[in-house]
Motif scaffolding. Structure first.
Motif, PDB file in Angstrom:
ATOM      1  N   GLN A 124      19.897  24.557  31.276  1.00 51.96           N
ATOM      2  CA  GLN A 124      20.150  23.549  32.300  1.00 51.96           C
ATOM      3  C   GLN A 124      18.888  23.050  33.003  1.00 51.96           C
ATOM      4  O   GLN A 124      18.968  22.286  33.953  1.00 51.96           O
ATOM      5  N   GLU A 161      23.752  35.171  25.904  1.00 49.22           N
ATOM      6  CA  GLU A 161      24.225  33.787  25.921  1.00 49.22           C
ATOM      7  C   GLU A 161      25.262  33.544  27.011  1.00 49.22           C
ATOM      8  O   GLU A 161      25.309  32.457  27.605  1.00 49.22           O
ATOM      9  N   GLU A 162      26.091  34.545  27.290  1.00 54.60           N
ATOM     10  CA  GLU A 162      27.080  34.386  28.361  1.00 54.60           C
ATOM     11  C   GLU A 162      26.389  34.157  29.697  1.00 54.60           C
ATOM     12  O   GLU A 162      26.792  33.294  30.486  1.00 54.60           O
ATOM     13  N   SER A 164      23.699  32.741  30.265  1.00 50.26           N
ATOM     14  CA  SER A 164      23.038  31.435  30.316  1.00 50.26           C
ATOM     15  C   SER A 164      23.983  30.304  30.699  1.00 50.26           C
ATOM     16  O   SER A 164      23.534  29.168  30.916  1.00 50.26           O
ATOM     17  N   ARG A 165      25.274  30.583  30.792  1.00 47.17           N
ATOM     18  CA  ARG A 165      26.244  29.539  31.146  1.00 47.17           C
ATOM     19  C   ARG A 165      26.074  29.115  32.608  1.00 47.17           C
ATOM     20  O   ARG A 165      25.680  29.925  33.464  1.00 47.17           O
ATOM     21  N   PRO A 166      26.384  27.854  32.943  1.00 43.70           N
ATOM     22  CA  PRO A 166      26.176  27.349  34.300  1.00 43.70           C
ATOM     23  C   PRO A 166      26.883  28.150  35.388  1.00 43.70           C
ATOM     24  O   PRO A 166      26.392  28.209  36.523  1.00 43.70           O
ATOM     25  N   ARG A 167      28.002  28.803  35.092  1.00 38.62           N
ATOM     26  CA  ARG A 167      28.752  29.517  36.132  1.00 38.62           C
ATOM     27  C   ARG A 167      27.998  30.710  36.689  1.00 38.62           C
ATOM     28  O   ARG A 167      28.408  31.278  37.692  1.00 38.62           O
ATOM     29  N   TYR A 168      26.900  31.102  36.049  1.00 36.18           N
ATOM     30  CA  TYR A 168      26.114  32.240  36.533  1.00 36.18           C
ATOM     31  C   TYR A 168      24.863  31.814  37.304  1.00 36.18           C
ATOM     32  O   TYR A 168      24.060  32.665  37.678  1.00 36.18           O
ATOM     33  N   SER A 202      32.093  39.996  34.060  1.00 33.03           N
ATOM     34  CA  SER A 202      32.583  38.610  33.983  1.00 33.03           C
ATOM     35  C   SER A 202      33.300  38.255  35.277  1.00 33.03           C
ATOM     36  O   SER A 202      34.539  38.232  35.336  1.00 33.03           O
ATOM     37  N   GLU A 206      34.481  31.134  40.908  1.00 32.07           N
ATOM     38  CA  GLU A 206      33.832  29.893  40.495  1.00 32.07           C
ATOM     39  C   GLU A 206      33.048  29.347  41.684  1.00 32.07           C
ATOM     40  O   GLU A 206      33.615  28.967  42.702  1.00 32.07           O
TER      41      GLU A 206
END
Length: 251
Positions: A124, A161-162, A164-168, A202, A206
Motif C-alpha cells: 500500500q 502475506e496475511e 500485509s493486508r490493509p486491515r493490519y 486474526s 475493523e
C-alpha cells in the motif's frame, strides 16, 4: 527479581506506533508480548522497552543495546532497518552488520536473543516495489548472518502475506495498527513456545482506513519528505517509554 526479564530495542515498530490507546500512549506488540508471557506462564515478567520511533539501525545499536544489556535481561528482542531501507542510499550489508553486533553482544552477555523481521507494508506504499525489493534483500542478508544459529528465537513477519493486508495497517500505511501488533505479538509468543490468545492471530476488529489520493500525500508523505530534507526525525526529543523495569503480572 522475576525469572524472565525481557527488554526490547528498536524503532517505531517496537515502540508500538500505530497501536495508540485512548489516552494517546502507544502500546504495541512488545507490550502485548510481556503481558501475554506473564499470562501464559502464570508468573510475573519484568519488562523494559528502549525503542524510539524514527531510529536508523546503527543508532539503535549504539544508543540502546548497551543500556539494555546493563539491565541484565534474560531475553532481548531486536528489530531494525525499516527506516534505513527507505533511504535512497541504503547500504544493505552495513544494515545487516548491525544484527551481527547485537548477536555477538548477546552471546557475550549470555542473553537470549529474540530476532524479528518487520511487517511488510509495501503493497500500500508509494514506490512499494522498491521497498519490497530492499526488504527482501535485507532479509536474505540477515539470514546469512545467523545461518546455523538454531538457538536464536526468531519471529519472521516480513513474509507474512496475511499481515500485509490493509486491515493490519494504520492510516499512514507505514505502521501497523492494533490488529497488526496483536498478530506480531502472537508470532513472538508462539516462537517462545507459549500459547497466545487465539484472537490475536486474526483480530476481528475493523479499523478505519486512512485518506487516499492527494489527501494521503498531503497528510503523511509530505511531512515525511520534510523530515528527510531537514534531517529531523519523528523520534527527536523522545525518551524510551520504559527505560527501566516495569512488572507485568498474570491477569
Amino acid at each position: 527479581m522475576a525469572a524472565v526479564r525481557f527488554v526490547a530495542i528498536g524503532d517505531s515498530f517496537t515502540e508500538g506506533v500505530g497501536d495508540e490507546l485512548p489516552d494517546g500512549t502507544v502500546r504495541g506488540w512488545a507490550d502485548l508480548v510481556a503481558q501475554g508471557w506473564a499470562d501464559a506462564t502464570g508468573e510475573p515478567v519484568q519488562y523494559a522497552n528502549l525503542a524510539i520511533r524514527g531510529r536508523l539501525v546503527w543508532p539503535i545499536v549504539e544508543d540502546q543495546l548497551e543500556r539494555a544489556l546493563a539491565l541484565r535481561p534474560t531475553h532481548l528482542s531486536f528489530n531494525g532497518g525499516g527506516n534505513d531501507i527507505m533511504r535512497p542510499n541504503a547500504d544493505i550489508e552495513h544494515i545487516a552488520d548491525a544484527f551481527s553486533r547485537v548477536l555477538r553482544r548477546c552471546d557475550e552477555q549470555g542473553v537470549q536473543l529474540i530476532l524479528l523481521s518487520g511487517a511488510n507494508p509495501s503493497a500500500q506504499l508509494p514506490m512499494g516495489d522498491v521497498f519490497q525489493k530492499r526488504g527482501d534483500v535485507l532479509a536474505e542478508a540477515v539470514m546469512r548472518r545467523i545461518e546455523g544459529r538454531t538457538d536464536i528465537i526468531h519471529a519472521w513477519n516480513w513474509p507474512d502475506e496475511e499481515l500485509s493486508r490493509p486491515r493490519y495497517w494504520s492510516q499512514d500505511r507505514l505502521h501497523m495498527n492494533a490488529n497488526g501488533h496483536h498478530r506480531v505479538a502472537a508470532r513472538v509468543l508462539d516462537a517462545l513456545g507459549l500459547d497466545p490468545h487465539e484472537s490475536w492471530w486474526s483480530p476481528t476488529t475493523e479499523l478505519p482506513l486512512g485518506p487516499s489520493g492527494w489527501a494521503y500525500y498531503r497528510e503523511y508523505v509530505g511531512p515525511w519528505i520534510k523530515r528527510r530534507v531537514t534531517r529531523t526525525s519523528s523520534g527527536d526529543g523522545r525518551a524510551a517509554k520504559y527505560g527501566d523495569w516495569v512488572e507485568r503480572v498474570p491477569q
